[in-house]
Scaffold this active site. Structure first.
Site, PDB file in Angstrom:
ATOM      1  N   ARG A  88       0.879  -1.182   0.000  1.00 57.42           N
ATOM      2  CA  ARG A  88       0.000   0.000   0.000  1.00 57.42           C
ATOM      3  C   ARG A  88       0.911   1.225   0.000  1.00 57.42           C
ATOM      4  O   ARG A  88       1.652   1.464   0.954  1.00 57.42           O
ATOM      5  CB  ARG A  88      -0.902  -0.016   1.236  1.00 57.42           C
ATOM      6  CG  ARG A  88      -1.637   1.291   1.435  1.00 57.42           C
ATOM      7  CD  ARG A  88      -2.756   1.214   2.438  1.00 57.42           C
ATOM      8  NE  ARG A  88      -3.903   0.520   1.871  1.00 57.42           N
ATOM      9  CZ  ARG A  88      -5.142   0.588   2.365  1.00 57.42           C
ATOM     10  NH1 ARG A  88      -5.385   1.298   3.439  1.00 57.42           N
ATOM     11  NH2 ARG A  88      -6.132  -0.070   1.797  1.00 57.42           N
ATOM     12  N   HIS A 131      -7.327   0.967  -6.417  1.00 55.63           N
ATOM     13  CA  HIS A 131      -7.537   0.046  -5.289  1.00 55.63           C
ATOM     14  C   HIS A 131      -8.249  -1.206  -5.835  1.00 55.63           C
ATOM     15  O   HIS A 131      -9.412  -1.462  -5.517  1.00 55.63           O
ATOM     16  CB  HIS A 131      -8.379   0.752  -4.218  1.00 55.63           C
ATOM     17  CG  HIS A 131      -8.352   0.091  -2.884  1.00 55.63           C
ATOM     18  ND1 HIS A 131      -7.579  -1.020  -2.601  1.00 55.63           N
ATOM     19  CD2 HIS A 131      -9.034   0.369  -1.727  1.00 55.63           C
ATOM     20  CE1 HIS A 131      -7.777  -1.369  -1.343  1.00 55.63           C
ATOM     21  NE2 HIS A 131      -8.651  -0.556  -0.794  1.00 55.63           N
ATOM     22  N   GLN A 169     -10.100  -3.905  -3.616  1.00 56.18           N
ATOM     23  CA  GLN A 169     -11.395  -3.447  -3.108  1.00 56.18           C
ATOM     24  C   GLN A 169     -12.499  -3.699  -4.141  1.00 56.18           C
ATOM     25  O   GLN A 169     -13.550  -4.258  -3.827  1.00 56.18           O
ATOM     26  CB  GLN A 169     -11.290  -1.938  -2.792  1.00 56.18           C
ATOM     27  CG  GLN A 169     -12.585  -1.334  -2.306  1.00 56.18           C
ATOM     28  CD  GLN A 169     -12.961  -1.847  -0.928  1.00 56.18           C
ATOM     29  OE1 GLN A 169     -12.150  -1.810  -0.019  1.00 56.18           O
ATOM     30  NE2 GLN A 169     -14.187  -2.337  -0.758  1.00 56.18           N
ATOM     31  N   ASP A 184     -17.318   6.670  -1.213  1.00 57.10           N
ATOM     32  CA  ASP A 184     -16.030   6.565  -0.522  1.00 57.10           C
ATOM     33  C   ASP A 184     -15.806   7.920   0.155  1.00 57.10           C
ATOM     34  O   ASP A 184     -16.533   8.889  -0.117  1.00 57.10           O
ATOM     35  CB  ASP A 184     -14.928   6.264  -1.568  1.00 57.10           C
ATOM     36  CG  ASP A 184     -13.541   6.111  -0.953  1.00 57.10           C
ATOM     37  OD1 ASP A 184     -13.437   5.957   0.276  1.00 57.10           O
ATOM     38  OD2 ASP A 184     -12.550   6.155  -1.719  1.00 57.10           O
ATOM     39  N   CYS A 205     -16.559   1.484   0.559  1.00 55.49           N
ATOM     40  CA  CYS A 205     -15.361   0.660   0.798  1.00 55.49           C
ATOM     41  C   CYS A 205     -14.881   0.728   2.242  1.00 55.49           C
ATOM     42  O   CYS A 205     -14.130  -0.142   2.688  1.00 55.49           O
ATOM     43  CB  CYS A 205     -14.243   1.071  -0.149  1.00 55.49           C
ATOM     44  SG  CYS A 205     -13.803   2.804   0.031  1.00 55.49           S
ATOM     45  N   ARG A 215     -13.498  -8.963   1.255  1.00 53.40           N
ATOM     46  CA  ARG A 215     -12.079  -8.676   0.984  1.00 53.40           C
ATOM     47  C   ARG A 215     -11.249  -9.920   1.316  1.00 53.40           C
ATOM     48  O   ARG A 215     -10.340 -10.282   0.584  1.00 53.40           O
ATOM     49  CB  ARG A 215     -11.604  -7.489   1.842  1.00 53.40           C
ATOM     50  CG  ARG A 215     -12.222  -6.138   1.503  1.00 53.40           C
ATOM     51  CD  ARG A 215     -11.709  -5.581   0.198  1.00 53.40           C
ATOM     52  NE  ARG A 215     -10.278  -5.468   0.148  1.00 53.40           N
ATOM     53  CZ  ARG A 215      -9.566  -4.457   0.657  1.00 53.40           C
ATOM     54  NH1 ARG A 215     -10.177  -3.445   1.223  1.00 53.40           N
ATOM     55  NH2 ARG A 215      -8.247  -4.434   0.539  1.00 53.40           N
TER      56      ARG A 215
HETATM   57  N1   CP Z   1     -11.284  -0.336   2.351  1.00 52.35           N
HETATM   58  C1   CP Z   1     -10.027  -0.419   2.784  1.00 52.35           C
HETATM   59  O1   CP Z   1      -9.086  -0.636   2.027  1.00 52.35           O
HETATM   60  O2   CP Z   1      -9.890  -0.251   4.128  1.00 52.35           O
HETATM   61  P1   CP Z   1      -8.521  -0.005   4.888  1.00 52.35           P
HETATM   62  O3   CP Z   1      -7.980   1.306   4.402  1.00 52.35           O
HETATM   63  O4   CP Z   1      -8.897   0.057   6.356  1.00 52.35           O
HETATM   64  O5   CP Z   1      -7.599  -1.124   4.593  1.00 52.35           O
HETATM   65  N1  NVA Z   2     -10.007   6.685  -1.277  1.00 53.65           N
HETATM   66  C1  NVA Z   2      -9.671   6.207   0.047  1.00 53.65           C
HETATM   67  C2  NVA Z   2      -9.861   4.743   0.123  1.00 53.65           C
HETATM   68  C3  NVA Z   2      -9.671   4.145   1.495  1.00 53.65           C
HETATM   69  C4  NVA Z   2      -9.832   2.654   1.496  1.00 53.65           C
HETATM   70  C5  NVA Z   2      -8.240   6.591   0.358  1.00 53.65           C
HETATM   71  O1  NVA Z   2      -7.375   6.447  -0.516  1.00 53.65           O
HETATM   72  O2  NVA Z   2      -7.976   7.037   1.473  1.00 53.65           O
END
Ligand code: CP
Ligand code: NVA
Length: 338
Positions: A116, A143, A146, A235, A275, A303
């Site tokens: 990430r 993502h 997701q 989101d 999400c 997930r």
């Molecule tokens: N939806 C999602 O990716 O959640 P986190 O950021 O908590 O991993």
């Molecule tokens: N768009 C959000 C998604 C979190 C899972 C972010 O990048 O923070």
């Protein structure tokens, strides 16, 4: 999913996005996710089914996470492997040492990398220099894990049809981008309802539109977009890394909240997705988030199942292929019997 020639000459598969996948491969992944989910729900997580036994996964987190981190770590454990969580800050990706060196080194220790990160280019470099599969656990651009879980959630509930209208209400961010990528592969009607100036990635949109089996629309009136929707999706308005823009974003996105009024524009059978993490009172009202049309916790659970399926596909392709061969043979036998 993309295939790379790794440094040691062998072919390895990465999952950085949906590139390289077609509709049939995605449905295959859904069928395997369903199998994995059913096994877990029936408490058949038996000791015999450990397709990544003795394998290890290095997980790099340069941003906060709850779902992704827990579902990957748990998933690796349930498949018989071991996950090593690395705080991005402590290893200093691209700062303490180069991305290329990290990729080469982890390839000697581990069997896969889950990352990430902020810049998408960094995960592309990791994948290019690693001899082991690299999985995108979110970047500023996309993502895909997701959206794989979200689309699977609709599939398992029988809500996936060619004319399914999925309306993403909010920011044209990484999550919206992955929906757009998917719309270039699976046939459905995707609508992004966002304020002017908060559009999705132009290149991804262009590519998806060029390939789209269904249709992709961009609208700026959220109520118009929500009309007759099968799925209302949202989101956060401010993604990780954009914190200093909070005040202006709260203003720009105010008309883009999914609430009862907006839900009334959708089909009466519509479901609501998010999400997570969610901010009740901002992108979604508490009433809708916790209401009967919300399938938000289901998608979060999924997930785990989808990522386990993905890891088996990437890390033990023989097991994955054998499942599908058996599945196909059984289906053919049943058709002949009928
Ligand atoms: N939806 C999602 O990716 O959640 P986190 O950021 O908590 O991993
Ligand atoms: N768009 C959000 C998604 C979190 C899972 C972010 O990048 O923070």
């Amino acid at each position: 999913m993309s295939q790379h020639q790794s440094g040691n000459g062998s072919k390895k598969r990465d999952f950085l996005g949906f590139t390289g996948l077609d509709a049939a491969k995605i449905i295959e992944l859904f069928d395997y996710s369903l199998f994995i989910k059913q096994e877990r729900h029936a408490n058949r997580n038996s000791d015999e089914f450990r397709p990544i036994r003795h394998k290890t996964v290095a997980m790099i987190f340069n941003k906060p996470s709850l779902r992704t981190r827990v579902s990957f770590e748990l998933g690796v454990y349930e498949l018989g492997g071991h996950a090593i969580s690395l705080e991005g800050k402590s290893i200093g990706v691209g700062e303490r040492e180069s991305v290329e060196d990290i990729a080469r080194l982890l390839s000697r220790y581990n069997d896969a990398i889950v990352a990430r990160l902020h810049e998408h280019e960094i995960i592309e470099t990791l994948a290019a220099y690693a001899d082991i599969p690299v999985i995108n656990a979110l970047t500023d651009l996309s993502h895909p894990c997701q959206i794989l879980a979200d689309a699977f959630t609709l599939y398992e509930k029988g809500l996936w049809r060619e004319d399914t209208k999925v309306v993403f209400v909010g920011d044209g961010n990484n999550v919206a981008n992955s929906w757009i990528e998917l719309a270039g592969i699976l046939p459905f009607h995707f609508v992004l309802a966002c304020p002017e100036g908060y559009l999705s990635d132009e290149k991804l949109l262009r590519q998806a539109r060029a390939n789209a089996k269904g249709s992709i629309e961009i609208l700026h009136d959220p109520m118009e977009a929500a009309r007759n929707a099968d799925v209302l999706y949202t989101d956060v308005w401010t993604s990780m890394g954009q914190e200093e823009e909070i005040a202006e974003r709260l203003k720009a996105f105010a008309p883009f909240q999914i609430n009862s009024k907006m839900l009334a524009e959708a089909k009466s059978s519509a479901v609501v997705m998010h999400c997570m993490p969610a901010h009740r009172g901002q992108e979604i009202s508490a009433e809708v988030m916790d209401g009967p049309q919300s399938i938000i916790i289901d998608e979060a659970e999924n997930r785990l199942h989808v990522q386990k399926a993905l890891m088996v596909k990437l890390m033990n392709h023989d097991v994955y292929r054998k499942f599908h061969l058996t599945h196909r043979l059984n289906r053919a036998a049943n058709r002949l019997k009928a």
